[in-house]
Motif scaffolding. Structure first.
Motif, mmCIF file in Angstrom:
data_model
loop_
_atom_site.group_PDB
_atom_site.id
_atom_site.type_symbol
_atom_site.label_atom_id
_atom_site.label_comp_id
_atom_site.label_asym_id
_atom_site.label_seq_id
_atom_site.Cartn_x
_atom_site.Cartn_y
_atom_site.Cartn_z
ATOM 1 N N GLY A 72 0.720 -1.367 -0.106
ATOM 2 C CA GLY A 72 0.061 0.189 -0.101
ATOM 3 C C GLY A 72 0.969 1.117 -0.108
ATOM 4 N N ASN A 73 0.223 2.283 -0.038
ATOM 5 C CA ASN A 73 0.889 3.617 -0.330
ATOM 6 C C ASN A 73 1.350 4.033 1.440
ATOM 7 N N VAL A 74 2.271 5.021 1.502
ATOM 8 C CA VAL A 74 2.932 5.391 2.669
ATOM 9 C C VAL A 74 1.543 6.216 3.395
ATOM 10 N N LEU A 75 1.360 5.734 4.532
ATOM 11 C CA LEU A 75 0.294 6.328 5.500
ATOM 12 C C LEU A 75 0.878 7.460 6.421
ATOM 13 N N GLY A 76 0.252 8.498 6.431
ATOM 14 C CA GLY A 76 0.752 9.702 7.160
ATOM 15 C C GLY A 76 -0.273 10.574 7.751
ATOM 16 N N VAL A 77 0.175 11.103 8.871
ATOM 17 C CA VAL A 77 -0.815 12.023 9.333
ATOM 18 C C VAL A 77 0.149 13.355 9.384
ATOM 19 N N ASN A 78 -0.710 14.366 9.035
ATOM 20 C CA ASN A 78 -0.041 15.921 9.110
ATOM 21 C C ASN A 78 -1.040 16.834 9.654
ATOM 22 N N GLU A 79 -1.032 16.779 10.963
ATOM 23 C CA GLU A 79 -1.706 17.922 11.418
ATOM 24 C C GLU A 79 -1.168 19.295 11.111
ATOM 25 N N GLU A 80 -1.869 20.356 11.234
ATOM 26 C CA GLU A 80 -1.224 21.791 10.782
ATOM 27 C C GLU A 80 -0.261 22.085 11.723
ATOM 28 N N ASP A 81 0.250 21.289 12.554
ATOM 29 C CA ASP A 81 1.573 21.691 13.496
ATOM 30 C C ASP A 81 2.884 21.373 13.192
ATOM 31 N N GLY A 82 2.855 20.966 11.835
ATOM 32 C CA GLY A 82 4.459 20.839 11.295
ATOM 33 C C GLY A 82 5.081 19.446 11.837
ATOM 34 N N PHE A 83 4.231 18.365 12.113
ATOM 35 C CA PHE A 83 4.625 17.219 12.593
ATOM 36 C C PHE A 83 3.950 16.114 12.126
ATOM 37 N N THR A 84 4.780 15.337 11.272
ATOM 38 C CA THR A 84 4.103 14.273 10.529
ATOM 39 C C THR A 84 4.604 12.883 10.933
ATOM 40 N N LEU A 85 4.003 11.854 10.869
ATOM 41 C CA LEU A 85 4.242 10.507 11.294
ATOM 42 C C LEU A 85 3.693 9.734 9.943
ATOM 43 N N MET A 86 4.909 9.115 9.494
ATOM 44 C CA MET A 86 4.553 8.032 8.171
ATOM 45 C C MET A 86 4.800 6.677 8.368
ATOM 46 N N ALA A 87 4.357 5.667 7.682
ATOM 47 C CA ALA A 87 4.805 4.231 7.737
ATOM 48 C C ALA A 87 4.812 3.968 6.527
ATOM 49 N N ASP A 88 5.723 3.187 6.007
ATOM 50 C CA ASP A 88 5.939 2.828 4.703
ATOM 51 C C ASP A 88 6.329 1.348 4.629
ATOM 52 N N PRO A 89 5.459 0.896 3.954
ATOM 53 C CA PRO A 89 3.967 0.865 3.370
ATOM 54 C C PRO A 89 3.009 0.829 4.529
ATOM 55 N N ALA A 90 1.862 1.017 4.570
ATOM 56 C CA ALA A 90 0.702 1.085 5.349
ATOM 57 C C ALA A 90 0.038 0.050 5.711
ATOM 58 N N GLU A 91 -0.098 -1.186 5.036
ATOM 59 C CA GLU A 91 -0.682 -2.402 5.128
ATOM 60 C C GLU A 91 0.288 -3.291 5.485
ATOM 61 N N ILE A 92 0.419 -4.003 6.510
ATOM 62 C CA ILE A 92 0.957 -5.155 7.106
ATOM 63 C C ILE A 92 0.492 -6.699 6.533
ATOM 64 N N VAL A 93 1.230 -7.376 5.926
ATOM 65 C CA VAL A 93 0.666 -8.589 5.472
ATOM 66 C C VAL A 93 1.749 -9.452 6.174
ATOM 67 N N ILE A 94 1.188 -10.588 6.928
ATOM 68 C CA ILE A 94 1.981 -11.582 7.203
ATOM 69 C C ILE A 94 1.406 -13.073 6.883
ATOM 70 N N ASP A 95 2.214 -13.726 6.123
ATOM 71 C CA ASP A 95 1.743 -14.926 5.549
ATOM 72 C C ASP A 95 2.481 -15.850 6.393
ATOM 73 N N THR A 96 1.698 -16.779 7.067
ATOM 74 C CA THR A 96 2.302 -17.820 8.009
ATOM 75 C C THR A 96 2.703 -19.056 7.208
ATOM 76 N N THR A 97 2.256 -18.816 5.923
ATOM 77 C CA THR A 97 2.561 -20.203 5.029
ATOM 78 C C THR A 97 3.878 -20.222 4.264
ATOM 79 N N ASP A 98 4.293 -19.071 4.306
ATOM 80 C CA ASP A 98 5.387 -18.572 3.282
ATOM 81 C C ASP A 98 6.850 -19.379 3.989
ATOM 82 N N PRO A 99 7.285 -20.350 3.512
ATOM 83 C CA PRO A 99 8.534 -20.804 4.014
ATOM 84 C C PRO A 99 9.668 -19.865 4.039
ATOM 85 N N ALA A 100 9.921 -18.692 3.085
ATOM 86 C CA ALA A 100 10.967 -18.038 3.372
ATOM 87 C C ALA A 100 10.479 -16.742 4.312
ATOM 88 N N ALA A 101 9.471 -16.764 5.303
ATOM 89 C CA ALA A 101 9.150 -15.709 6.116
ATOM 90 C C ALA A 101 10.157 -15.597 7.395
#
Length: 154
Positions: A33-62
């Motif tokens: 997904g896209n970068v998820l960010g919050v920017n209140e007009e206070d000049g402070f932003t928090l972003m996560a890249d990317p925004a959706e976490i997919v955890i595949d418990t069947t993946d042998p390379a996990a």
């Protein structure tokens, strides 16, 4: 009838090809997904890249935590601090926290760089809730984001 069978065969082959392409390149565990960010007009932003976490418990390379045996995924976090004139605030202490999983900084302050960015890494385990909240604060300002966690299993 033959046209329908050919159509179904072609559709099946297309689905197989898409599945094979998606499985190439190592682990299916990722954050999408896209970068998820919050920017209140206070000049402070928090972003996560990317925004959706997919955890595949069947993946042998996990990636598997050696202590707990749980599968995990990592996410890059960026907090950006600007002053009132939108000038990056360098050497500002930012503290990251999470409602589930862990952050690499372990709650210790991370200094912003010349661009006003403080970087951290979030690790989320397969037993995480459906959403994980991440917060960052510089002592005066605080931002929070919710990251969706999507488990994939048999």
């Amino acid at each position: 009838m033959k046209i329908r069978m050919k159509f179904l065969l072609a559709l099946s082959l297309l689905a197989l090809a898409v599945g094979l392409l998606a499985s190439c390149g190592g682990s299916n565990n990722s954050v999408t997904g896209n970068v998820l960010g919050v920017n209140e007009e206070d000049g402070f932003t928090l972003m996560a890249d990317p925004a959706e976490i997919v955890i595949d418990t069947t993946d042998p390379a996990a990636m598997v935590d050696p202590d707990s045996g749980l599968i995990y995924v990592t996410v890059g976090l960026t907090a950006n601090a600007l002053d009132e004139m939108e000038v990056p605030q360098e050497n500002l202490e930012v503290v990251f926290a999470t409602s589930s999983g862990s952050v690499a900084s372990e709650g210790n302050p991370v200094l912003t760089d010349a661009n006003g960015d403080a970087l951290d890494t979030l690790t989320v385990f397969e037993d995480a809730p459906e959403q994980v909240e991440v917060t960052a604060t510089d002592g005066d300002r605080i931002e929070s984001i919710l990251l969706d966690v999507t488990p994939v299993s048999d």
